[in-house]
Scaffold this motif. Sequence first.
Motif, PDB file in Angstrom:
ATOM      1  N   ALA A  60      48.042  29.531  31.005  1.00 16.72           N
ATOM      2  CA  ALA A  60      48.946  30.655  31.293  1.00 16.72           C
ATOM      3  C   ALA A  60      49.504  30.553  32.710  1.00 16.72           C
ATOM      4  O   ALA A  60      50.682  30.863  32.955  1.00 16.72           O
ATOM      5  N   GLN A  61      48.681  30.103  33.640  1.00 17.52           N
ATOM      6  CA  GLN A  61      49.163  29.946  35.014  1.00 17.52           C
ATOM      7  C   GLN A  61      50.174  28.806  35.110  1.00 17.52           C
ATOM      8  O   GLN A  61      51.165  28.908  35.848  1.00 17.52           O
TER       9      GLN A  61
ATOM     10  N   VAL B 181      46.918  18.266  34.144  1.00 13.73           N
ATOM     11  CA  VAL B 181      48.127  17.607  34.648  1.00 13.73           C
ATOM     12  C   VAL B 181      49.012  17.200  33.476  1.00 13.73           C
ATOM     13  O   VAL B 181      50.237  17.391  33.504  1.00 13.73           O
ATOM     14  N   ALA B 182      48.411  16.641  32.430  1.00 15.63           N
ATOM     15  CA  ALA B 182      49.189  16.267  31.246  1.00 15.63           C
ATOM     16  C   ALA B 182      49.819  17.495  30.606  1.00 15.63           C
ATOM     17  O   ALA B 182      50.976  17.462  30.169  1.00 15.63           O
ATOM     18  N   ARG B 183      49.079  18.593  30.559  1.00 18.30           N
ATOM     19  CA  ARG B 183      49.613  19.827  29.983  1.00 18.30           C
ATOM     20  C   ARG B 183      50.753  20.365  30.851  1.00 18.30           C
ATOM     21  O   ARG B 183      51.774  20.836  30.336  1.00 18.30           O
TER      22      ARG B 183
ATOM     23  N   ARG C 283      53.904  18.547  30.057  1.00 14.68           N
ATOM     24  CA  ARG C 283      54.510  18.988  28.795  1.00 14.68           C
ATOM     25  C   ARG C 283      55.192  20.354  28.943  1.00 14.68           C
ATOM     26  O   ARG C 283      56.201  20.614  28.282  1.00 14.68           O
ATOM     27  N   LEU C 284      54.660  21.197  29.813  1.00 13.90           N
ATOM     28  CA  LEU C 284      55.212  22.540  29.997  1.00 13.90           C
ATOM     29  C   LEU C 284      56.384  22.579  30.979  1.00 13.90           C
ATOM     30  O   LEU C 284      57.031  23.611  31.115  1.00 13.90           O
ATOM     31  N   GLY C 285      56.642  21.477  31.661  1.00 11.61           N
ATOM     32  CA  GLY C 285      57.760  21.436  32.595  1.00 11.61           C
ATOM     33  C   GLY C 285      57.449  21.936  33.984  1.00 11.61           C
ATOM     34  O   GLY C 285      58.366  22.301  34.742  1.00 11.61           O
TER      35      GLY C 285
ATOM     36  N   ALA D 157      46.120   9.837  32.197  1.00 12.44           N
ATOM     37  CA  ALA D 157      46.185  11.141  31.531  1.00 12.44           C
ATOM     38  C   ALA D 157      47.284  11.190  30.473  1.00 12.44           C
ATOM     39  O   ALA D 157      47.395  12.185  29.751  1.00 12.44           O
ATOM     40  N   GLY D 158      48.106  10.143  30.403  1.00 10.00           N
ATOM     41  CA  GLY D 158      49.137  10.080  29.376  1.00 10.00           C
ATOM     42  C   GLY D 158      50.535  10.420  29.842  1.00 10.00           C
ATOM     43  O   GLY D 158      51.446  10.587  29.018  1.00 10.00           O
TER      44      GLY D 158
END
Length: 401
Positions: A254-255, A304-306, A309-311, A341-342
Motif C-alpha cells: 500500500a505504501q 523492489v520488484a513489486r 511493477r507498480l511504477g 530480483a527480476g
Amino acid sequence: MKLFHISPETNLDLLVDNLWDGQHEGYRQQVVISIRRGRIAAVQPKEMQGTGNGTQQMRLTGLTVLPGLIDAHVHLALDGIDFQASLDRWQDPLLRERVLARALRVSLEHGLVAIRDGSDREGLNLQAREWVRAGKYPGPRVVATGMAVHKKGKYGSFLGPGTTDPASIRELVTDLVNRNVDQVKVVVSGLVTFHRYGEVGSLEFVTAELVEAVKTAHAAGRPVMAHVNSAPGVDLALAAGVDSIEHGYFLTTAQLETMAARGTFWVPTVAAIANRLHTAKREVYPEREIDIIRRTQESQQEMVARAHRLGVKLVVGTDAGAPGVYHGESYLDELLYWYQAGIPAAAILRAATVTAAAALGLDGELGQIRPGYRPCLIAVRGNPLENLKVLAQPEMVFIDN
C-alpha cells in the motif's frame, strides 16, 4: 580506465559504435555525439555528420557509450571497512582528506559521475563537494546534505548534532540552508536489527516535528531525503511529505502504491544489508543472524520488484560507507541484486541514470545523452543491456567538472 575532462571550450565529436542514451529501450548504432562549448549539441547518425569543420574527433570503436552512473546514497566520510576507525580519522584533517579523496577517485573510476552524500556529523561531504568543484581532486559531482536532522539520544549521532524540539529542528535546517546544502537529510527511524526478523530501531520524531523539518526545507527549495525503515516509519515520512525514502526496509505494498501515485523516489539500498553476507563482514555474524540478514535481503528484493511493477520511481543507491559497502566497487553489487530480483537491465540502467538524476535535482543536466545535457558519459566494452557486469570496469569516463 581513461579519464577525459571536458572543458567549457571543448568542441569534440565522439564517433560511437553503440549508444544507450537513457531515452530508448535499446541501442542506437553508428552515431555521433557532438560536444560544443562543453555541452552536448547533437546526437545523430554518422551519415548526417558534417565534415571539414576542424572539430576534433574521437572514435570509440567497439565500445558502448551510456550516461554516467549515479549513486544516490553514499557516505564519503565512512569507508565500509571499520566504522570506528572512520570516526577517529575525522579528527585528523590530513588523514580524513586523503580518505575522502580516495573515495571520490574510486567512485569516478567505477563510472559514477554524480553521488548524493547522506551526511556526516562534521559536514565533510560539503568539503568534498567544494574540492571537486574547485578541481582539487577528481571525482563525481557531489550533492551534499551536510549534517542530518535526527533526534538527540536516538540513532544518528555520527550523522548530525541532534535536535530536541520543533524550534531546534527549524534552527538546524535553517543553518544547513545557510551552509548551502543541496538537500536535507532526516533520520526518521533507527536501523534494521538482526536480533529478530523485521525488528527496526524506534521512530525519532512525532508527525508535527517531521512536518516542521520538511516544511522548513521545502520553503528554502531543498528536497528532503528520509532515512527510514518499518511500515510505521514510512507512514510517518510520507505523511510529512518527504521527497525520497532511503532504505525503506519492511514497507508495504500500500505504501508503494502511495509512493507511485505521489512520485516519491525510493532508494532501497539492498547492498546495505546483503553485502554483510558477501564480504568479510560475514565473519562477525552468528548463524542465526545470518539467516535473518538473508531473509531481510530477500524481502527487500521482493519489494523492489513489486515497486518496479507498480511504477514507483526507483533509484539506485548503495549506502557506500556502510559495513561491507565500498565506494565505487559496490555499485555493481546493487545493480545485480536488482537484476536477481527480476528487474530488466534497461529498467535498472534508467534507475541508475535518468531517475537518479531527477532524485538528485540534476534532471536536465545528467542521466541522458541528448542536446543540452552535460557530457558526463562512460564507455564500456560489451553490452550492459545483456550483461550488467560489463559496467564493473569502464574503459573511459568523461566528466566536465
